[in-house]
Design an enzyme around this catalytic site. Sequence first.
Site, short mmCIF file in Angstrom:
data_model
loop_
_atom_site.label_atom_id
_atom_site.label_comp_id
_atom_site.label_asym_id
_atom_site.label_seq_id
_atom_site.Cartn_x
_atom_site.Cartn_y
_atom_site.Cartn_z
N LYS A 105 0.32 -0.92 0.28
CA LYS A 105 0.09 0.05 0.26
C LYS A 105 0.95 0.98 0.26
O LYS A 105 1.99 0.97 1.31
CB LYS A 105 -0.77 0.18 1.33
CG LYS A 105 -2.33 1.03 0.83
CD LYS A 105 -3.17 0.26 0.54
CE LYS A 105 -4.30 0.41 -0.17
NZ LYS A 105 -5.48 0.08 0.22
N1 GLU Z 1 -7.32 0.17 -3.32
C1 GLU Z 1 -8.28 -0.78 -3.19
C2 GLU Z 1 -8.27 -2.53 -1.97
O1 GLU Z 1 -8.02 -1.40 -1.22
C3 GLU Z 1 -7.75 -1.66 -5.24
C4 GLU Z 1 -6.14 -2.24 -4.85
C5 GLU Z 1 -5.58 -3.36 -5.99
O2 GLU Z 1 -6.59 -3.49 -7.11
O3 GLU Z 1 -4.57 -3.49 -5.95
O4 GLU Z 1 -8.49 -3.44 -2.18
#
Ligand code: GLU
Length: 418
Positions: A105
């Site tokens: 993240k």
């Molecule tokens: N931000 C989204 C989540 O928390 C998508 C993450 C992604 O597609 O890599 O799942």
Amino acid sequence: MGTYNPYENVVTMIRDAGDRLGYKECDYIATMYPERELKVSFPVRMDDGTVKMFEGYRVQHSSSRGPCKGGIRYHPDSDENEVKALAAWMTFKCAVVGIPYGGAKGAVKVDPSTLSRNELERLTRRFTAMIAPMLGPERDIPAPDINTNGEIMGWIMDTYSMLKGYAIPGVVTGKPIDIGGSLGRPEATGRGVMITTREILKKLNMSVEKTRVVVQGMGNVGSVSARLLSEQGAAVIAVSDVSGGIFRESGLDIPDILRFLEEKGNLLKDYKQSGVTYVSNQELLALPTDVLIPAAMENQINGDNAANVKAKLIIEGANGPTTVEADKILEANGIVVVPDILANAGGVVVSYFEWVQNIQSLMWDEDEINKAQARIMCKAIETVYENYHGKNISLRTSAYMIALKKLVTAKKTRGIFP
Ligand code: GLU
């Protein structure tokens, strides 16, 4: 939010799942630490010629099962502990639905509504350059999250490609279609929330028709969840955004609300329609309803307000909306909580399809994508439910057990270097 540390929630859940699986701590200890953390400070030239410094983070929690995967958010309250927790949740999310990724993240500490479009682009490009050594289609693949979108993903793709000297669409997902984005990706997380709600309701012998639904948050996840559930016949009786919530006992006109919110700057507090009353975010969480979908931020249902929740079922559209303390209160009150790592996994599932299309230079049609997404989601829901049903555990513990088992097996199979 005081001393709330979401990473402590993650560690508690890992220990709980590890104990239930009969593991010794040394079996799963690696999953309690992020593999790699980067904190960056970088300058951005503002439109008025001044220079401002910004802080950002990229955390790779695990690459045991594949490249690290996870979004980038722009939020003034983001910090290291939040990003660490969000990265770990991605690891567990990808494991529970069985897609071949680890978790990561990123965040920039900024309120993007204070930036012009040009400033936002410069900030995005510079942040991408700062974290570029960690990125790559085979290493770490960002995606949208809170306050980031397809346009921003396009800038990330371009910046990374310029640094490498050739187009690399697979470095990021959630891109616009014209540069390798996937059909179905913008609404994938909300679609996954709808599928999860529908499938769990079936398990509880309830049907989605006439079910009362409350949605906290009208961003990408909340708005699509509200729309798709109302299309399925549910009565969405309350929704909220940063300005507060609106409520109508007989159900809200979701398409009308979405049209209203599409206009830039419009907030729900200014939405007017007959029979609609206004509620605070706290009142919204305490409304009598069948389903409550927290789809805003973490730490929304906590020790202070969990006892007020009257929903029968909570479907976590956001990451980490319920604290460990709240979980205990909800469980004691017989409220079923479908955890984030399962309920909101629909987004990363379609991100996986986007990445697969990019690295193979293939294009799938939307119907194919939606069907494949539903297949993966339904299988994961079934597995988590089967592991939970009749045992004295929560759906969250069940999901963590399934994910942890896969992570521990992967680690064991690969062995420890050197
Ligand atoms: N931000 C989204 C989540 O928390 C998508 C993450 C992604 O597609 O890599 O799942």
